[in-house]
Motif scaffolding. Structure first.
Motif, PDB file in Angstrom:
ATOM      1  N   GLU A  81      52.337  75.928  72.214  1.00 21.73           N
ATOM      2  CA  GLU A  81      51.490  75.007  71.442  1.00 21.73           C
ATOM      3  C   GLU A  81      50.912  73.913  72.337  1.00 21.73           C
ATOM      4  OE1 GLU A  81      53.089  73.426  67.886  1.00 21.73           O
ATOM      5  OE2 GLU A  81      53.763  75.358  67.096  1.00 21.73           O
ATOM      6  N   ALA A  82      51.718  73.405  73.264  1.00 24.63           N
ATOM      7  CA  ALA A  82      51.222  72.370  74.174  1.00 24.63           C
ATOM      8  C   ALA A  82      50.116  72.917  75.062  1.00 24.63           C
ATOM      9  CB  ALA A  82      52.383  71.834  75.024  1.00 24.63           C
ATOM     10  N   ALA A  83      50.283  74.147  75.530  1.00 27.76           N
ATOM     11  CA  ALA A  83      49.250  74.761  76.372  1.00 27.76           C
ATOM     12  C   ALA A  83      47.951  74.932  75.595  1.00 27.76           C
ATOM     13  CB  ALA A  83      49.748  76.116  76.893  1.00 27.76           C
ATOM     14  N   ALA A  84      48.045  75.346  74.334  1.00 29.18           N
ATOM     15  CA  ALA A  84      46.842  75.507  73.512  1.00 29.18           C
ATOM     16  C   ALA A  84      46.152  74.166  73.287  1.00 29.18           C
ATOM     17  CB  ALA A  84      47.214  76.152  72.177  1.00 29.18           C
ATOM     18  N   ALA A  85      46.946  73.114  73.076  1.00 31.48           N
ATOM     19  CA  ALA A  85      46.369  71.785  72.871  1.00 31.48           C
ATOM     20  C   ALA A  85      45.659  71.298  74.132  1.00 31.48           C
ATOM     21  CB  ALA A  85      47.460  70.800  72.453  1.00 31.48           C
ATOM     22  N   LEU A  86      46.250  71.548  75.295  1.00 29.53           N
ATOM     23  CA  LEU A  86      45.614  71.131  76.548  1.00 29.53           C
ATOM     24  C   LEU A  86      44.312  71.884  76.775  1.00 29.53           C
ATOM     25  CD1 LEU A  86      48.703  70.861  78.946  1.00 29.53           C
ATOM     26  CD2 LEU A  86      47.324  68.991  78.031  1.00 29.53           C
ATOM     27  N   MET A  87      44.293  73.167  76.437  1.00 29.86           N
ATOM     28  CA  MET A  87      43.078  73.965  76.617  1.00 29.86           C
ATOM     29  C   MET A  87      41.925  73.431  75.781  1.00 29.86           C
ATOM     30  SD  MET A  87      43.985  78.023  76.916  1.00 29.86           S
ATOM     31  CE  MET A  87      42.231  78.390  76.861  1.00 29.86           C
TER      32      MET A  87
END
Length: 241
Positions: A81-87
């Protein structure tokens, strides 16, 4: 319909862990570096300093030590989820590739008798989070293990997942009867099951998701350790674990 309390607690814990990752600059940098890599199928590990996590949320640190398997699985969800938010917010989002196989790798665990070990683990350590210290004296080849397999009951079409049993040489022990009786009012007594072979072909990007129903494989490696000479007391000799 309200979600069960356990699911609510899990969702809240995922959000806490996600906030920790996003608010830690080192982890942000590591995640961005991973997102810029083109290989979506590869598994990526992120080093997590337990001391930093404990300072961020002491309760989460204690829960991680009490329920390591459950919390680590939730930590992996939080990383995704954090990776998706950063993207979504990064200026180089067009150059990034979504990742679903992110894993937390903890280090700097508390130095205490309940966690640190200088000798081989005992049966009482099963299910606990421990840190083992020793010298690697031999490593085996990296092998592939069929970790889990999806089955369907031929009677009621209930689907369930079986995991390889390490004690039975990674064999899959099928249940004596259909496990759907645990969650339905009318129990199914069928004893016949078949592997699910349906593949996910409708995904927008097939590389981003695992095939639905196919067996899940993992790499594993056997390592032989030698304990520290001091573990056996004064004058003790190092012995293999």
């Amino acid at each position: 319909m309200e979600a069960p309390p356990q699911a609510v607690k899990s969702d809240a814990l995922v959000q806490i862990l996600k906030g920790y990752v996003i608010n830690t600059s080192e982890l942000q940098t590591a995640l961005i570096r991973i997102l810029l890599k083109p290989d979506r199928k590869k598994h990526y590990g992120l080093p997590i300093d337990f001391g930093d996590l404990f300072e961020y949320c002491e309760r989460t640190g204690h829960r991680l030590l009490r329920e390591p398997q459950r919390v680590l699985a939730l930590f992996d969800e939080a990383l995704v989820e954090a990776a998706a938010a950063l993207m979504r917010e990064h200026p180089r989002a067009a150059d990034m590739h979504g990742k679903l196989r992110l894993h937390a790798r903890l280090h700097h665990l508390p130095q205490c008798d309940e966690i640190s070990r200088l000798t081989a683990p005992r049966s009482s350590d099963v299910g606990k989070f421990i840190e083992l210290q020793g010298t690697v004296i031999r490593t085996g080849a990296v092998k592939m293990l069929e970790y889990s397999r999806r089955y369907q009951c031929t009677g009621c079409r209930h689907e369930f997942t079986l995991h390889a049993d390490f004690d039975q040489y990674n064999a899959f022990a099928k249940p004596a009867r259909c496990p759907s009786g645990d969650s339905s009012a009318k129990a199914c007594t069928s004893k016949n099951f078949k592997p699910v072979q349906q593949a996910a072909t409708d995904a927008a990007d097939a590389d981003e998701v695992e095939s639905v129903g196919e067996a899940v494989h993992r790499h594993y490696q056997e390592i032989k350790l030698q304990d520290q000479p001091s573990a056996g007391g004064p004058g003790g000799a190092a012995a293999p674990m």
